[in-house]
Scaffold this motif. Sequence first.
Motif, PDB file in Angstrom:
ATOM      1  N   ALA A 254       0.849  -1.202   0.000  1.00 18.17           N
ATOM      2  CA  ALA A 254       0.000   0.000   0.000  1.00 18.17           C
ATOM      3  C   ALA A 254       0.879   1.244   0.000  1.00 18.17           C
ATOM      4  N   VAL A 255       1.618   1.412  -1.097  1.00 19.62           N
ATOM      5  CA  VAL A 255       2.529   2.548  -1.248  1.00 19.62           C
ATOM      6  C   VAL A 255       2.146   3.295  -2.515  1.00 19.62           C
ATOM      7  N   PRO A 256       2.672   4.521  -2.744  1.00 20.53           N
ATOM      8  CA  PRO A 256       2.348   5.254  -3.968  1.00 20.53           C
ATOM      9  C   PRO A 256       2.655   4.434  -5.214  1.00 20.53           C
ATOM     10  N   PRO A 257       1.903   4.660  -6.303  1.00 15.64           N
ATOM     11  CA  PRO A 257       2.003   3.809  -7.496  1.00 15.64           C
ATOM     12  C   PRO A 257       3.416   3.604  -8.017  1.00 15.64           C
ATOM     13  N   GLY A 258       4.218   4.655  -8.065  1.00 16.40           N
ATOM     14  CA  GLY A 258       5.560   4.524  -8.604  1.00 16.40           C
ATOM     15  C   GLY A 258       6.503   3.712  -7.744  1.00 16.40           C
ATOM     16  N   GLN A 259       6.126   3.457  -6.495  1.00 16.96           N
ATOM     17  CA  GLN A 259       6.977   2.704  -5.576  1.00 16.96           C
ATOM     18  C   GLN A 259       6.598   1.230  -5.477  1.00 16.96           C
ATOM     19  N   VAL A 260       5.479   0.845  -6.081  1.00 14.34           N
ATOM     20  CA  VAL A 260       4.970  -0.516  -5.877  1.00 14.34           C
ATOM     21  C   VAL A 260       5.968  -1.565  -6.334  1.00 14.34           C
ATOM     22  N   ALA A 261       6.478  -1.458  -7.558  1.00 15.74           N
ATOM     23  CA  ALA A 261       7.349  -2.503  -8.100  1.00 15.74           C
ATOM     24  C   ALA A 261       8.632  -2.675  -7.285  1.00 15.74           C
ATOM     25  N   PRO A 262       9.383  -1.614  -6.978  1.00 13.18           N
ATOM     26  CA  PRO A 262      10.600  -1.833  -6.184  1.00 13.18           C
ATOM     27  C   PRO A 262      10.305  -2.333  -4.777  1.00 13.18           C
ATOM     28  N   VAL A 263       9.225  -1.876  -4.173  1.00 11.03           N
ATOM     29  CA  VAL A 263       8.879  -2.354  -2.825  1.00 11.03           C
ATOM     30  C   VAL A 263       8.468  -3.818  -2.879  1.00 11.03           C
ATOM     31  N   LEU A 264       7.704  -4.184  -3.893  1.00 15.14           N
ATOM     32  CA  LEU A 264       7.328  -5.590  -4.073  1.00 15.14           C
ATOM     33  C   LEU A 264       8.555  -6.457  -4.255  1.00 15.14           C
ATOM     34  N   ALA A 265       9.488  -6.031  -5.107  1.00 23.74           N
ATOM     35  CA  ALA A 265      10.704  -6.810  -5.336  1.00 23.74           C
ATOM     36  C   ALA A 265      11.480  -6.997  -4.037  1.00 23.74           C
TER      37      ALA A 265
ATOM     38  N   TYR B 261       2.296  -4.376 -13.854  1.00 20.71           N
ATOM     39  CA  TYR B 261       2.898  -5.658 -14.203  1.00 20.71           C
ATOM     40  C   TYR B 261       4.162  -5.471 -15.038  1.00 20.71           C
ATOM     41  N   HIS B 262       4.172  -4.469 -15.903  1.00 19.99           N
ATOM     42  CA  HIS B 262       5.383  -4.195 -16.688  1.00 19.99           C
ATOM     43  C   HIS B 262       6.529  -3.825 -15.757  1.00 19.99           C
ATOM     44  N   ASP B 263       6.275  -2.933 -14.796  1.00 25.46           N
ATOM     45  CA  ASP B 263       7.322  -2.508 -13.867  1.00 25.46           C
ATOM     46  C   ASP B 263       7.757  -3.653 -12.964  1.00 25.46           C
ATOM     47  N   ALA B 264       6.796  -4.469 -12.526  1.00 30.97           N
ATOM     48  CA  ALA B 264       7.133  -5.606 -11.663  1.00 30.97           C
ATOM     49  C   ALA B 264       8.036  -6.589 -12.400  1.00 30.97           C
ATOM     50  N   TRP B 265       7.718  -6.845 -13.669  1.00 34.45           N
ATOM     51  CA  TRP B 265       8.561  -7.735 -14.470  1.00 34.45           C
ATOM     52  C   TRP B 265       9.963  -7.133 -14.627  1.00 34.45           C
ATOM     53  N   ALA B 266      10.035  -5.814 -14.881  1.00 37.47           N
ATOM     54  CA  ALA B 266      11.333  -5.152 -15.067  1.00 37.47           C
ATOM     55  C   ALA B 266      12.176  -5.200 -13.804  1.00 37.47           C
ATOM     56  N   HIS B 267      11.523  -5.253 -12.632  1.00 36.06           N
ATOM     57  CA  HIS B 267      12.249  -5.336 -11.360  1.00 36.06           C
ATOM     58  C   HIS B 267      12.526  -6.780 -10.940  1.00 36.06           C
ATOM     59  N   GLY B 268      12.216  -7.733 -11.803  1.00 29.98           N
ATOM     60  CA  GLY B 268      12.508  -9.128 -11.518  1.00 29.98           C
ATOM     61  C   GLY B 268      11.580  -9.768 -10.512  1.00 29.98           C
ATOM     62  N   CYS B 269      10.368  -9.245 -10.362  1.00 31.87           N
ATOM     63  CA  CYS B 269       9.425  -9.792  -9.385  1.00 31.87           C
ATOM     64  C   CYS B 269       8.874 -11.137  -9.858  1.00 31.87           C
ATOM     65  N   ASP B 270       8.474 -11.940  -8.903  1.00 31.90           N
ATOM     66  CA  ASP B 270       7.798 -13.205  -9.181  1.00 31.90           C
ATOM     67  C   ASP B 270       6.325 -12.898  -9.434  1.00 31.90           C
ATOM     68  N   LEU B 271       5.895 -12.986 -10.686  1.00 32.62           N
ATOM     69  CA  LEU B 271       4.524 -12.621 -11.030  1.00 32.62           C
ATOM     70  C   LEU B 271       3.514 -13.706 -10.681  1.00 32.62           C
ATOM     71  N   THR B 272       3.991 -14.927 -10.383  1.00 30.29           N
ATOM     72  CA  THR B 272       3.042 -15.985 -10.044  1.00 30.29           C
ATOM     73  C   THR B 272       2.366 -15.722  -8.702  1.00 30.29           C
ATOM     74  N   SER B 273       3.052 -15.003  -7.816  1.00 32.08           N
ATOM     75  CA  SER B 273       2.507 -14.768  -6.477  1.00 32.08           C
ATOM     76  C   SER B 273       1.849 -13.402  -6.344  1.00 32.08           C
ATOM     77  N   LEU B 274       1.663 -12.687  -7.468  1.00 36.20           N
ATOM     78  CA  LEU B 274       1.136 -11.324  -7.430  1.00 36.20           C
ATOM     79  C   LEU B 274      -0.263 -11.261  -8.028  1.00 36.20           C
ATOM     80  N   VAL B 275      -1.154 -10.574  -7.323  1.00 44.18           N
ATOM     81  CA  VAL B 275      -2.484 -10.257  -7.844  1.00 44.18           C
ATOM     82  C   VAL B 275      -2.679  -8.750  -7.720  1.00 44.18           C
ATOM     83  N   GLY B 276      -2.758  -8.065  -8.853  1.00 44.37           N
ATOM     84  CA  GLY B 276      -3.015  -6.633  -8.803  1.00 44.37           C
ATOM     85  C   GLY B 276      -4.374  -6.355  -8.189  1.00 44.37           C
TER      86      GLY B 276
END
Length: 287
Positions: A61-72, A94-109
């Motif tokens: 629950a962070v500002p939109p631009g911070q979601v991907a790095p915080v998730l990673a 999802y594009h940013d999460a993929w670029a940060h190397g996040c595991d997309l299988t465990s993510l639900v937007g």
Amino acid sequence: MRTAAIVGAGPIGCSVGLALRRHGVVTHVIDADPEAARRAEELGAGVAEAPAQPADIAVIAVPPGQVAPVLAEHQKLGTARVYTEVSAVKVRLYHDAWAHGCDLTSLVGGHPVVGEGGSWPREPREDLFEGRPWALSPTDATDILALNRALELVALCGAVSVLLDPETHDRAAALVSHAPYLIASLAAARLLDGDESAVRLAGQDLRAVTRIADGNPELWTDILTANAGPVADQLDGWAAQAGLLARELREVARSGDPARPERLRAILRSGAAGRARIPGPWDTPLD
């Protein structure tokens, strides 16, 4: 669901914590600002520390631009087994999460629809989500466990799940939220060109039309640029209709014949019909 981690101790994150604790879920509140996490603990949103073992779900629950790095970061730490978030745009997420190397299988937007006057609430409330729509946007990569946990989270918060793929979500958000915010802002900005005597005639109708223009410009700039294509498509449609109406009204002004504006009548009828499609009070179940 037994445990949850809330990453971000703002009003939305704290409201999620308060709602989950009503159902006996052990919640942990994590924030880059330790003082913010302690305030969340004092409010009863959860304990101000990371879980010792992976939580059943983490809500970013962070500002939109911070979601991907915080998730990673939290996926690397193993904060939870599955993750969701609360931003208003999904394709870019999802594009940013993929670029940060996040595991997309465990993510639900996720996107709880709780805006008030163009902004998110300023104070946390345990009933904030009651009866409200909460969009969930899984992808083909999403694991079924992650989706089920996200659905359970929404139910425990008292909200109504609406499943939309990321592209459909962003088009829907452009239609019902993002473009209307811009139109309200344009209508309000026109008042800057009016003299004081004109503005003094403003009444409740204008207040209603421009209410959401009070939103945070920086936050809305992030949202609108992240969903730029679908929002631009909506604005193109608005502009085309506005141009047709302007030409028809100029013809009425030229001819002096008030019986001519059939397109105007049709638009006004369509407006009334469209407004009737908006769901009723937030405590009314949604389809």
